[in-house]
Design an enzyme around this catalytic site. Structure first.
Site, short mmCIF file in Angstrom:
data_model
loop_
_atom_site.label_atom_id
_atom_site.label_comp_id
_atom_site.label_asym_id
_atom_site.label_seq_id
_atom_site.Cartn_x
_atom_site.Cartn_y
_atom_site.Cartn_z
N SER A 141 0.86 -1.16 0.13
CA SER A 141 0.04 -0.04 -0.09
C SER A 141 0.72 1.22 0.08
CB SER A 141 -0.96 -0.05 1.20
OG SER A 141 -1.83 0.87 1.10
N ASP A 160 -5.20 -2.92 -3.27
CA ASP A 160 -4.33 -3.05 -2.19
C ASP A 160 -3.83 -4.23 -1.56
OD1 ASP A 160 -3.02 -1.97 0.25
OD2 ASP A 160 -4.46 -0.40 0.42
#
Length: 359
Positions: free
Chosen positions: A50, A223
């Site tokens: 992320s 993500d």
């Protein structure tokens, strides 16, 4: 363990960095990286998730000036260097809905006849069906096109001076994907993997396809924090056992932090959910990895039989105030004052850590 064990090992020592997720809070990692460089600590391996993925990519290429500029421009534009408004916009450190844009999408294709038809039950059902069908096309709130263009311009396989492994999840197969930078088809697909790693589902659209050099195609990529918010065990897995290693986890979160007490609207619910996910992942990863590491160091025969890799674990958590609330602010707060504060905290956290191990 003392300071000399980290800086003056008996044999060649390499440093591995686990850079977890946390959105805007990942600026703390820049401060930590900057201070580590001053102390002569530079990563040979970066495993990222992320918000940590752009940091890891730039650090692996040794593009430290560009990384500092990236966060400076992000703060100066309050996040617009990363996101464009689509159905929401960043405002005052939070995500606010763009009501007019949402209305336009939901009302697309509706005409005067549809409105007249509301006087009948059949017309009402048709009207609602059209709105529902329009809503099905909404897959994100913010457009991360600016971040995509930055990554496409900066990320180059040939520039990699360290091993780099970004993580992302496929919504097509549900799996966590983590590949060495050299295994992607080309620079573009490596950059898209970094982009996917940062793409919070619902906030940003999935990356439709990522291509590997062997012809594999991974679909609908988002993500990596969904499955590896703090990929510490993956970091240990990728170290080269021919060297001694110090494995750094520069976390944007803390397993001990309290969550926001404020009333939860849609945005604060989402933010709180992300924090819970990150903290839970962090707790499990660090606890499990430390336990395996301890056993492997204590029982060499167990380590050899199972092929387990070990490292000196250097874990730096996000600092908390006296009541247990995080000092790094919220995940989507990209305002310059908070970016600057996080960078300073990251820098000082490394100082404090070295003081502890030297004591």
């Amino acid at each position: 363990m003392n300071l000399s064990e980290i800086t003056e090992p008996k044999r060649a020592l390499k440093h591995a960095f686990c850079l977890p997720g946390g959105g805007a809070k990942a600026a703390v990692q820049l401060g930590a990286i900057n201070r580590c460089l001053e102390l002569g600590v530079e990563g040979s391996l970066y495993v990222t998730t992320s918000g940590g993925s752009p940091n890891g990519a730039m650090a692996a290429m040794r593009k430290y000036d560009e990384l500092n500029a990236f966060w400076r421009q992000t703060g100066d534009t309050a996040g617009r260097f990363i996101f464009e408004s689509y159905l929401a916009q960043l405002q005052d450190g939070t995500v606010r809905a763009n009501v007019a844009a949402i209305r336009d999408i939901l009302a697309a294709g509706l005409n005067f006849g549809d409105k007249i038809g509301l006087i009948t039950k059949k017309g009402q059902r048709s009207f609602i069906d059209k709105i529902i069908n329009n809503a099905k096309g909404i897959d994100h709130l913010l457009d991360n096109a600016p971040l995509k263009e930055t990554l496409l311009a900066q990320v180059r396989m040939a520039d990699m001076k360290a091993d780099f492994y970004p993580t992302f999840v496929s919504l097509y197969d549900g799996q966590l994907h983590c590949y060495h930078h050299s295994l992607f088809k080309d620079d573009r697909n490596l950059a898209l993997a970094v982009l996917a790693s940062t793409s919070i589902p619902g906030v940003c659209a999935p990356v439709p396809e990522i291509h590997l050099a062997d012809g594999t195609v991974i679909y609908d990529c988002v993500d990596g924090g969904l499955r590896a918010s703090s990929p510490f065990s993956l970091t240990i897995q990728h170290i080269d056992p021919a060297y001694d290693w110090a494995a750094w986890a520069i976390d944007n979160n803390s397993v001990n932090q309290q969550l926001n007490k404020s009333k939860k609207n849609l945005v604060t619910q989402a933010g709180g959910s992300v924090d819970i996910m990150l903290n839970d992942g962090l707790g499990r990863e660090i606890k499990m990895t430390k336990k395996i590491n301890e056993w492997a160091l204590k029982y060499p025969e167990f380590r050899a039989a199972e092929g387990i890799k070990v490292a000196k674990i250097l874990h730096i958590e996000a600092p908390l105030d006296a009541e247990g609330y995080p000092l790094l602010g919220s995940t989507m707060d990209f305002r310059s004052e908070w970016i600057d504060k996080r960078i300073a905290i990251g820098y000082e956290s490394v100082n404090e850590f070295f003081k502890l191990v030297a004591a």
